[in-house]
Design a protein around this motif. Structure first.
Motif, short mmCIF file in Angstrom:
data_model
loop_
_atom_site.label_atom_id
_atom_site.label_comp_id
_atom_site.label_asym_id
_atom_site.label_seq_id
_atom_site.Cartn_x
_atom_site.Cartn_y
_atom_site.Cartn_z
N VAL A 1 1.46 4.20 -3.32
CA VAL A 1 1.58 5.72 -3.03
C VAL A 1 2.95 6.74 -3.56
CG1 VAL A 1 1.11 7.72 -0.86
CG2 VAL A 1 -0.28 5.63 -1.27
N LEU B 1 -2.00 8.45 3.38
CA LEU B 1 -2.49 7.06 3.97
C LEU B 1 -3.78 7.70 4.64
CD1 LEU B 1 0.12 4.38 3.59
CD2 LEU B 1 -2.34 4.27 1.86
N GLY C 1 0.75 -1.13 -0.24
CA GLY C 1 0.03 -0.07 -0.11
C GLY C 1 0.88 1.12 -0.05
N LEU D 1 -6.49 3.66 -2.33
CA LEU D 1 -4.58 3.70 -2.47
C LEU D 1 -4.20 4.44 -3.42
CD1 LEU D 1 -3.35 0.23 -1.59
CD2 LEU D 1 -3.21 1.95 -0.57
#
Length: 257
Positions: free
Chosen positions: A99, A127, A95, A151
């Motif tokens: 990003v 996040l 994750g 995401l």
């Protein structure tokens, strides 16, 4: 922000637009509504320079006033989220890496791309914004569709863009994930930024959107204030189906008439 003037464009061998014109100003919040195959995704691919218009006299596509666009500079102005991007994404990316990849315009993590400590901190902050802080180390492929979409939204936000472009943002999401995505869209609009949403579902048109463009078969069908464009008559004609439209609290719903 975006100006199409007499634009002609193809997807592979298929002509999607022929003399298409559309102007969207900075800080405008616009929904582009149309059935499948109307040209919505092609329009966005022209904006993101995945495809290019035919070069002709009296025709141009300008972004922020310029025909020639530096893609790195564009990412700082326009954040982009699409289902195609989600499907193309490297499955074994965490994750956090998803990003961080927004800083490099990459799809996935690559060893030669080394984020700075400031970029890592910014990614963690994004996040938090999309409520995915607990998924920083989770693999992309193991997440739900809604979590993946969040995401990608965080990825689009790392440059603090002046506007977001969302291609069918709630497509494929269950009810809870869809409502969560719409809430994040409303939050972004509340910061005074622009937004362009393509969809064929009027319940994805958040109250903050004030202009609606209808397209069908690559042609502009209607364009104007939301209340004037989203009508039973217009949508019945657009979808070739008798429809009844109602509005409550800025949200629109559709029934078969």
């Amino acid at each position: 922000m975006i100006e199409f003037k007499n634009v002609t464009a193809f997807q592979q061998q298929h002509q999607v637009f022929d003399g298409f014109s559309l102007h969207i100003g900075e800080q405008e919040r616009v929904a582009i509504l149309g059935p499948n195959g109307a040209g919505k995704s092609t329009l966005l691919k022209l904006v993101t320079r995945e495809i290019y218009p035919v070069v002709r006299d009296g025709s141009h596509l300008k972004l922020f006033g310029d025909e020639t666009v530096n893609l790195w500079a564009l990412r700082a102005k326009l954040g982009f989220v699409s289902q195609d991007l989600q499907e193309d994404y490297t499955p074994y990316t965490t994750g956090l890496e998803v990003v961080l990849s927004g800083f490099f315009g990459a799809i996935g993590a690559h060893g030669h791309l080394q984020p700075t400590s400031e970029q890592i901190a910014k990614a963690h902050a994004m996040l938090e914004v999309v409520e995915m802080a607990d998924y920083a180390e989770r693999m992309f492929q193991r997440l739900s569709t809604g979590q993946k979409r969040r995401l990608l939204l965080a990825r689009a936000l790392v440059h603090e863009p002046r506007a977001l472009i969302l291609d069918e943002p709630a497509n494929g999401l269950d009810m809870g994930a869809s409502l969560g995505m719409l809430a994040l869209m409303r939050k972004f609009c509340g910061q005074g930024r622009g937004m362009i949403v393509t969809t064929h579902h009027i319940d994805e048109i958040i109250p903050e959107i004030d202009r609606v463009v209808l397209i069908a078969q690559g042609k502009l069908v209607a364009d104007g204030p939301k209340a004037e464009v989203i009508t039973s008559e217009n949508l019945s004609r657009l979808y070739h189906t008798p429809l009844r439209i109602t509005e409550q609290g800025g949200w629109y719903r559709c029934w078969h008439a």
